[in-house]
Design a protein around this motif. Sequence first.
Motif, short mmCIF file in Angstrom:
data_model
loop_
_atom_site.label_atom_id
_atom_site.label_comp_id
_atom_site.label_asym_id
_atom_site.label_seq_id
_atom_site.Cartn_x
_atom_site.Cartn_y
_atom_site.Cartn_z
N THR A 77 0.70 -1.32 -0.06
CA THR A 77 -0.12 -0.13 -0.04
C THR A 77 0.88 1.26 -0.13
N SER A 78 0.29 2.28 -0.48
CA SER A 78 1.15 3.58 -0.50
C SER A 78 0.68 4.32 0.49
N LYS A 79 -0.64 3.85 1.53
CA LYS A 79 -1.24 4.90 2.27
C LYS A 79 -0.85 4.71 3.74
N GLY A 96 -4.05 -2.61 1.85
CA GLY A 96 -2.99 -3.06 0.67
C GLY A 96 -3.59 -4.33 0.44
P1 ADP Z 1 -5.07 0.01 -0.21
O1 ADP Z 1 -6.05 0.89 -0.93
O2 ADP Z 1 -5.37 -0.53 0.97
O3 ADP Z 1 -3.68 0.74 -0.34
P2 ADP Z 1 -5.22 -1.62 -2.58
O4 ADP Z 1 -5.01 -2.98 -2.73
O5 ADP Z 1 -6.58 -1.15 -2.71
O6 ADP Z 1 -4.85 -1.18 -1.06
O7 ADP Z 1 -4.47 -0.83 -3.38
C1 ADP Z 1 -2.82 -0.79 -3.35
C2 ADP Z 1 -2.13 0.41 -3.88
O8 ADP Z 1 -2.50 0.33 -5.36
C3 ADP Z 1 -2.71 1.47 -3.06
O9 ADP Z 1 -2.09 1.97 -1.87
C4 ADP Z 1 -2.59 2.62 -4.28
O10 ADP Z 1 -1.27 2.98 -4.26
C5 ADP Z 1 -2.47 2.01 -5.66
N1 ADP Z 1 -3.95 1.88 -6.35
C6 ADP Z 1 -5.00 1.28 -6.38
N2 ADP Z 1 -6.04 1.69 -7.00
C7 ADP Z 1 -5.58 3.06 -7.34
C8 ADP Z 1 -6.17 3.85 -8.28
N3 ADP Z 1 -7.42 3.72 -8.72
N4 ADP Z 1 -5.60 5.06 -8.56
C9 ADP Z 1 -4.39 5.29 -8.07
N5 ADP Z 1 -3.55 4.32 -7.18
C10 ADP Z 1 -4.29 3.07 -6.93
#
Ligand code: ADP
Length: 584
Positions: A77-79, A96
């Motif tokens: 995750t980037s969050k 993530g």
């Molecule tokens: P989370 O949302 O908990 O971080 P996800 O598996 O939903 O985990 O997504 C993984 C990562 O992919 C996110 O942290 C984000 O950086 C990137 N990502 C996913 N969907 C998008 C999107 N629609 N636009 C930009 N980045 C996205």
Amino acid sequence: MAIRLLAPEVASQIAAGEVIERPASVVKELMENALDAGAKSISISVAEAGRKLIEVADDGSGIAADELALAVSRHATSKLARADDLFHISTLGFRGEALASIGSVSRMTITSKVANSNAGARIKVEGGREGKVESVGAPTGTVVRVEDLFHNVPARLKFLKADVTERRAIDALITRYALAYPNVRFKLSEGNNVTLQTSGDGDRRAILAALYGVDVAKQLLEINSEEEGIRLSGFTSPTALTRSNRKDITFFVNGRWVQDTPLTTALIQAYHTLLMVGRYPMGAVFIDIAPEEVDVNVHPAKAEVRFRNQDKIFGFVQRAMRRGLLAYSPVPQVAPTLWGTRSESSQQVGLDWTIAHDGELKVESSKLQVESRESGVDQPPNLEPSTLNKVPLLRLIGQIGATYLVAEGPDGLYLIDQHAAHERVLFEKLMAQHDQKKIPSQSLLTPAVVTLPPQSAKALESQLSILSQFGFEVEEFGTNTFQVRAMPSLFAGSDPSAGLRAIVEDFEEDESPLQNEIEKKLAARVCKRMAVKGGQTLSAEEQRALLSDLERCDSPRTCPHGRPTMIHLSVEMLEKQFGRKGAR
Ligand code: ADP
Ligand code: MG
């Protein structure tokens, strides 16, 4: 069986099961990712209620080509960087695992481009197996295409409901997010059919119209409140607009849809005695609070949150909604249609304001479509709650049909339902005496003897102590038989056995577990039974007393069961109806 490590694809399907239960869960996760990426526009396409296809396209920040593979792996995750970050999360995602989970139970393709790159990139994941990242042309933003959901998890497929039901869940989800993010454009389509579209112009009432229809949307009351750093905004229904269940109560906390929340109870309690038993308000409420005050990491699908100080939030919501509600609580206007004409004002729905309706707000009720428009809906006038909630000073004219009082106010004519009004008066007096813990009681010269059906007798037995707090002195007097020896002075002259029967009637209904609620309901029931009836002639003195008692009530405009006590024929309306004004 010996203990062994699960094969990776089994483990990831189990993990996916936590997050991805049905097509709507995929839509939710993808929409949340788009919102987290700062999208201003989100387009969702579905086929076969999402089983065959769910595609979510956004114009957000995009994912860099060299991060695409990482994005689809679990716990990437980037969050969130450190464990500490968990306690002040301001994004919708943080675990993530959504993309990894979706990828393990479908055929998923992600195409994305970041603003400062010339080309986009694409990755495919099928049943959890990642393909290679390819370079492709793409606009800035992200498109996630999910095909054949659960094709490799037949058990899950079997548990899906009928297409209409799954589809309804998707619609409900998107409309609610559209409501929570009115500045984002949402579009939902199936094949060439656009079934929902919002303008992103920030106008929540237009979105409410898409969700509930124009008629309901224009009646909803706007509420805004702030207390100690907690902000609440949203809409709630006037007392005349109710539902038979609580499904139309929506809460968002920090942009996150939370379900099954005690907040719902807080909203319902704000309507206490204003709604009939078994009826529920509608509402869409958005709460913003410092991220440290909420734990969002308590539910697999992030559909629940926990508050650090639950009581504080609960009380705040209840107060804010109650205040807002009472402020708007209007005297219902007589609908002009009752008077034999269908004028342009038939758009009026019982509030002092109407929606601008000349084509500005267009809603096809069978579909869910709201078109963008320039100006907003007329807002209710900003009146002081204290003056709005009260009835104006009234000059009594008389009684008609032995049922209604007629009175003149500063702004027109008022018809008062004597029974409903008296119910309200008795209820407030009784509750005030009860709150002060002294309900004057009067002994009966001849005790009244009442025999009840066994079920009711049992219910009454369990209520004897509450009854005595309410000034009733009741004793058991043989099998299923009771003797009323005294009752509240407030009801002097009324039939004590009727009062007793009122107390037990409907008692089997699920009563609120809160003592306070039980007492109020009980008081409301007794007052209903003891109030003067329609068809009962009142002396001029009695009429005047009733009016002035009503003027002194806190909530004079509804009876304790939520029915209006009065209707109002405004001077303006009379002028219109007599063709003195606005005649063409
Ligand atoms: P989370 O949302 O908990 O971080 P996800 O598996 O939903 O985990 O997504 C993984 C990562 O992919 C996110 O942290 C984000 O950086 C990137 N990502 C996913 N969907 C998008 C999107 N629609 N636009 C930009 N980045 C996205
Ligand atoms: Mg996510």
